[in-house]
Design an enzyme around this catalytic site. Sequence first.
Site, PDB file in Angstrom:
ATOM      1  N   GLU A 161      -1.629  29.634  19.009  1.00 44.34           N
ATOM      2  CA  GLU A 161      -2.312  29.883  20.283  1.00 44.34           C
ATOM      3  C   GLU A 161      -1.706  29.058  21.408  1.00 44.34           C
ATOM      4  O   GLU A 161      -1.426  29.575  22.485  1.00 44.34           O
ATOM      5  CB  GLU A 161      -3.808  29.599  20.155  1.00 44.34           C
ATOM      6  CG  GLU A 161      -4.599  29.818  21.423  1.00 44.34           C
ATOM      7  CD  GLU A 161      -4.633  31.259  21.897  1.00 44.34           C
ATOM      8  OE1 GLU A 161      -4.929  31.457  23.089  1.00 44.34           O
ATOM      9  OE2 GLU A 161      -4.365  32.183  21.118  1.00 44.34           O
ATOM     10  N   VAL A 168       2.647  20.119  25.446  1.00 43.96           N
ATOM     11  CA  VAL A 168       3.190  18.767  25.523  1.00 43.96           C
ATOM     12  C   VAL A 168       2.924  18.252  26.933  1.00 43.96           C
ATOM     13  O   VAL A 168       3.206  18.944  27.912  1.00 43.96           O
ATOM     14  CB  VAL A 168       4.704  18.751  25.217  1.00 43.96           C
ATOM     15  CG1 VAL A 168       5.287  17.370  25.428  1.00 43.96           C
ATOM     16  CG2 VAL A 168       4.966  19.242  23.798  1.00 43.96           C
ATOM     17  N   GLY A 225      11.588  15.744  22.479  1.00 45.78           N
ATOM     18  CA  GLY A 225      11.624  16.236  21.102  1.00 45.78           C
ATOM     19  C   GLY A 225      10.244  16.415  20.506  1.00 45.78           C
ATOM     20  O   GLY A 225      10.101  16.908  19.389  1.00 45.78           O
ATOM     21  N   TYR A 250      12.599  29.084  22.101  1.00 46.95           N
ATOM     22  CA  TYR A 250      12.196  29.980  21.016  1.00 46.95           C
ATOM     23  C   TYR A 250      13.363  30.835  20.546  1.00 46.95           C
ATOM     24  O   TYR A 250      13.572  31.013  19.342  1.00 46.95           O
ATOM     25  CB  TYR A 250      11.013  30.844  21.435  1.00 46.95           C
ATOM     26  CG  TYR A 250       9.753  30.052  21.720  1.00 46.95           C
ATOM     27  CD1 TYR A 250       9.364  29.004  20.896  1.00 46.95           C
ATOM     28  CD2 TYR A 250       8.955  30.349  22.812  1.00 46.95           C
ATOM     29  CE1 TYR A 250       8.221  28.274  21.150  1.00 46.95           C
ATOM     30  CE2 TYR A 250       7.800  29.631  23.078  1.00 46.95           C
ATOM     31  CZ  TYR A 250       7.440  28.595  22.247  1.00 46.95           C
ATOM     32  OH  TYR A 250       6.300  27.873  22.494  1.00 46.95           O
TER      33      TYR A 250
END
Length: 156
Positions: free
Chosen positions: A81, A85, A93, A129
């Site tokens: 979902e 960060v 990282g 991604y």
Amino acid sequence: MNIRKGNPEDMESVLGLIQELAIFEKEPDAVVITTDDLVRDGFGENPLFHVFVAEVEEEIVGIALYYYRYSTWKGKTIHLEDLIVKDKMRGTGLGSALYAEIMKQGKKDNVRRIEWNVLDWNTPAVKFYENSGAKILEEWRVVQMSEAGINSFLEK
């Protein structure tokens, strides 16, 4: 950095990160859930979600919130979902570590697919991604029915 499963005491910080994401996604007023909602929905007898939290110096600075879905083609899947960060921690990282934790969870659970949504204008996330091997399905559209839409539909 420490990544661990979240607990009810973490939900105030989790909510703060969700609100930070809403601002980033240009929807600052969209979050209506509360800490109590998160505690109830994530830690009851049948939890609706699970969450990994990332801590640095005892501060929660990232989360990966997921839940299980069922695909008629693949069986049990994970839906990621939110992967959030804190702004000050981007590029450290931490997001990659949370992402890896979700992949490990999927492997542990023997799921056949992990899926999530990404905004088309979030170029750093899209590139991340794609570089990880994920496939972005350009031909599929996300469909949602809001609470107002549900009510309107049912009143017809």
